[in-house]
Enzyme design. Structure first.
Site, short mmCIF file in Angstrom:
data_model
loop_
_atom_site.label_atom_id
_atom_site.label_comp_id
_atom_site.label_asym_id
_atom_site.label_seq_id
_atom_site.Cartn_x
_atom_site.Cartn_y
_atom_site.Cartn_z
CE LYS A 16 43.06 45.03 45.39
NZ LYS A 16 42.43 44.70 43.97
NE ARG A 92 47.84 42.22 38.36
CZ ARG A 92 46.74 42.92 38.05
NH1 ARG A 92 45.99 43.63 39.15
NH2 ARG A 92 45.82 42.83 37.06
CG HIS A 180 42.25 41.96 33.10
ND1 HIS A 180 41.43 42.66 32.35
CD2 HIS A 180 42.49 42.77 34.29
CE1 HIS A 180 41.00 43.99 33.14
NE2 HIS A 180 41.84 43.72 34.15
CG HIS A 207 38.61 40.33 34.58
ND1 HIS A 207 39.41 39.63 35.48
CD2 HIS A 207 38.79 41.66 34.82
CE1 HIS A 207 39.86 40.30 36.32
NE2 HIS A 207 39.43 41.53 35.99
CG LEU A 208 32.67 41.82 32.67
CD1 LEU A 208 31.15 41.71 32.37
CD2 LEU A 208 33.25 42.60 31.39
N GLY A 209 35.66 43.71 35.88
CA GLY A 209 36.00 44.34 37.17
C GLY A 209 35.93 46.06 36.93
N GLY A 211 38.78 47.36 35.94
CA GLY A 211 39.20 47.29 34.61
C GLY A 211 38.57 46.04 33.97
NE ARG A 240 41.62 51.22 33.37
CZ ARG A 240 41.99 50.02 33.69
NH1 ARG A 240 42.64 49.30 32.64
NH2 ARG A 240 42.04 49.38 34.94
N GLY A 327 34.57 41.48 39.92
CA GLY A 327 33.45 42.04 40.48
C GLY A 327 32.12 42.17 40.08
CB ILE A 328 30.81 43.93 36.95
CG1 ILE A 328 31.28 45.24 37.59
CG2 ILE A 328 29.65 43.84 35.99
CD1 ILE A 328 31.75 46.40 36.50
CD GLU A 378 43.28 39.22 38.78
OE1 GLU A 378 42.46 39.97 39.87
OE2 GLU A 378 43.75 40.14 37.79
P1 ADP Z 1 39.16 45.41 40.79
O1 ADP Z 1 39.35 45.56 39.05
O2 ADP Z 1 39.51 46.64 41.37
O3 ADP Z 1 39.87 44.20 41.11
P2 ADP Z 1 36.58 44.32 41.08
O4 ADP Z 1 36.77 42.94 40.31
O5 ADP Z 1 36.43 44.36 42.63
O6 ADP Z 1 37.51 45.43 40.85
O7 ADP Z 1 35.21 45.03 40.52
C1 ADP Z 1 34.82 45.95 40.94
C2 ADP Z 1 33.50 46.43 40.31
O8 ADP Z 1 32.43 45.23 40.62
C3 ADP Z 1 32.48 47.72 40.77
O9 ADP Z 1 31.99 48.30 39.58
C4 ADP Z 1 31.60 47.04 41.69
O10 ADP Z 1 30.47 48.01 41.76
C5 ADP Z 1 31.19 45.84 40.97
N1 ADP Z 1 30.40 44.92 41.93
C6 ADP Z 1 30.89 44.61 43.07
N2 ADP Z 1 29.80 43.64 43.58
C7 ADP Z 1 28.93 44.16 42.93
C8 ADP Z 1 27.31 43.84 42.99
N3 ADP Z 1 26.91 42.93 44.01
N4 ADP Z 1 26.26 43.92 42.08
C9 ADP Z 1 27.02 44.89 41.14
N5 ADP Z 1 28.24 45.50 40.98
C10 ADP Z 1 29.23 44.85 41.83
#
Ligand code: ADP
Length: 392
Positions: A16, A92, A180, A207-209, A211, A240, A327-328, A378
């Site tokens: 990225k 990073r 993170h 931080h719910l992504g 990871g 994980r 993301g989440i 980030e």
């Molecule tokens: P990364 O850790 O790769 O940077 P992200 O922070 O982009 O990941 O988070 C990815 C997660 O966020 C995935 O599980 C994705 O489904 C979820 N997500 C993104 N947009 C939405 C949404 N509108 N509703 C629910 N989950 C979402």
């Protein structure tokens, strides 16, 4: 003529990229890019878009290695009109080991030191270091800075970093490092600017992504985190497992004959939301699915997240605010709602319509604990850290 800062975040299959212009008011995003299909998982491609989503570069890469992707990006930068000057590249780097609590200017000695940390982050460290190693070869005059995911957590008190193992393991660096950190620094800076009364309180950031982890912080200092020695610990994630009784690992070794690499594959890539649902690692897909296994995976995710939030809050001595990010955390209202429902006993009360609209404050006026949704950045944090060192 403007000064530019390039941010490089290299993973196993993608890099990225973000390019910032240094202005009198701070950093302004000029372009974002992605090189994907790397590491033999092709087809490989590099794309760069400006802030208005106009395509600036889009082409297939002839090699799936990281180095040629970086070479192509630099050639693109050189070919741009104008006299802009690349002042620094911020990378990073997941692991800084026990001694790195600040970003560091990269030179061959530091690159070697960081490469020695590969066993602590086997899935990340070497990929993170591939672009700076390439740039050191091809552009030795360029100032390169490593920004670490572990650095922010070096302020944790010793008791928060220690495992209950014989002391000699602690002495050799088997510690709860936490990850993170760049995301948490970005949130801490946001709180300081926008909610100074919360910044000084006991804050848990989720931080719910893909990871996922938690950080308990006060006044911009990390005091506890859910991740440990590796990025496997704590919350269940996309693929994980999160915290796991180590007895399960022993059982799988003894009874299923699994070796280290097979366990690594199971725990890093086939567990979490994917393993429990059997459907997907992607939260959005699971929330849209009508399958029982999908809702069970989401239920487990939220239950475990809430338990860990209470644990981290205990570690920092209170809960004056809860922040959701990534993301989440930023988008999945249903997940935030389930997690907050488990935390009602702590005085968390959600405003359901604010939550449904992804508002900045999603707790009700009666909530003892304010709950916020804050976008993490980030890349901007890395750019800020790299520029600060370049200006020194
Ligand atoms: P990364 O850790 O790769 O940077 P992200 O922070 O982009 O990941 O988070 C990815 C997660 O966020 C995935 O599980 C994705 O489904 C979820 N997500 C993104 N947009 C939405 C949404 N509108 N509703 C629910 N989950 C979402």
């Amino acid at each position: 003529m403007a000064d530019l800062v390039l941010v490089v975040n290299a993973g196993s299959s993608s890099i990225k990229l973000a390019l910032y212009r240094v202005t009198s008011r701070g950093l302004s995003l000029e372009a974002r890019g992605l090189a994907e299909g790397l590491g033999g998982r092709g087809p490989s491609r590099i794309r760069v878009l400006d802030g208005q989503q106009t395509t600036l570069l889009d082409e297939a890469l002839t090699s799936a290695e990281h180095a040629p992707a970086i070479d192509r990006l630099l050639r693109w930068l050189d070919s741009r009109d104008g006299n802009d000057r690349l002042v620094t590249v911020g990378h990073r780097v997941v692991h800084g080991g026990p001694d790195r609590s600040e970003p560091v200017v990269l030179n061959p000695a530091v690159l070697n030191e960081l490469a020695l940390l590969e066993p602590l982050a086997p899935l990340h460290q070497m990929h993170n270091l591939a672009p700076p190693a390439r740039l050191a070869e091809t552009r030795p005059e360029l100032l390169q800075v490593a920004c670490f995911d572990t650095a922010f957590h070096r302020t944790q008190p010793p008791v928060a970093q220690q495992f209950a193992l014989p002391r000699r393991y602690t002495a050799q660096g088997v510690l709860r490092y936490g990850f993170h950190g760049l995301s948490y620094q970005s949130i801490a800076a946001w709180l300081q600017r926008n909610r100074p009364e919360l910044h000084t309180g006991h804050i848990v950031v989720a931080h719910l992504g893909n990871g996922a982890s938690l950080c308990g912080m006060r006044a911009g200092r990390s005091l506890a985190t859910s991740m440990g020695f590796t990025a496997l610990d704590g919350l269940p994630m996309g693929t994980r497992c999160g915290s796991l009784d180590p007895g399960v690992v022993l059982y799988l070794m003894d009874n299923e004959g699994l070796g280290a690499r097979e366990l690594e594959d199971l725990l890093y890539r086939r567990s979490g939301l994917l393993g429990v649902s059997g459907i997907s690692q992607d939260m959005r897909e699971l929330l849209q699915s009508g399958e029982k296994a999908a809702s069970e995976a989401v239920e487990l995710y939220c239950y475990r997240a809430a338990r860990e939030i209470a644990s981290v809050a205990t570690g920092i001595g209170g809960l004056d605010g809860l922040v959701f990010t990534a993301g989440i955390g930023e988008n999945a209202a249903a997940v935030r709602e389930q997690i907050c429902r488990h935390l009602a006993w702590l005085g968390v009360d959600m405003d359901r319509s604010a939550n449904a609209g992804n508002a900045q404050t999603i707790s009700s006026d009666d909530s003892r604990v304010p709950v916020l949704v804050v976008a993490t950045d980030e890349e901007a944090e890395i750019a800020r850290q790299a520029l600060a060192l370049a200006a020194d």
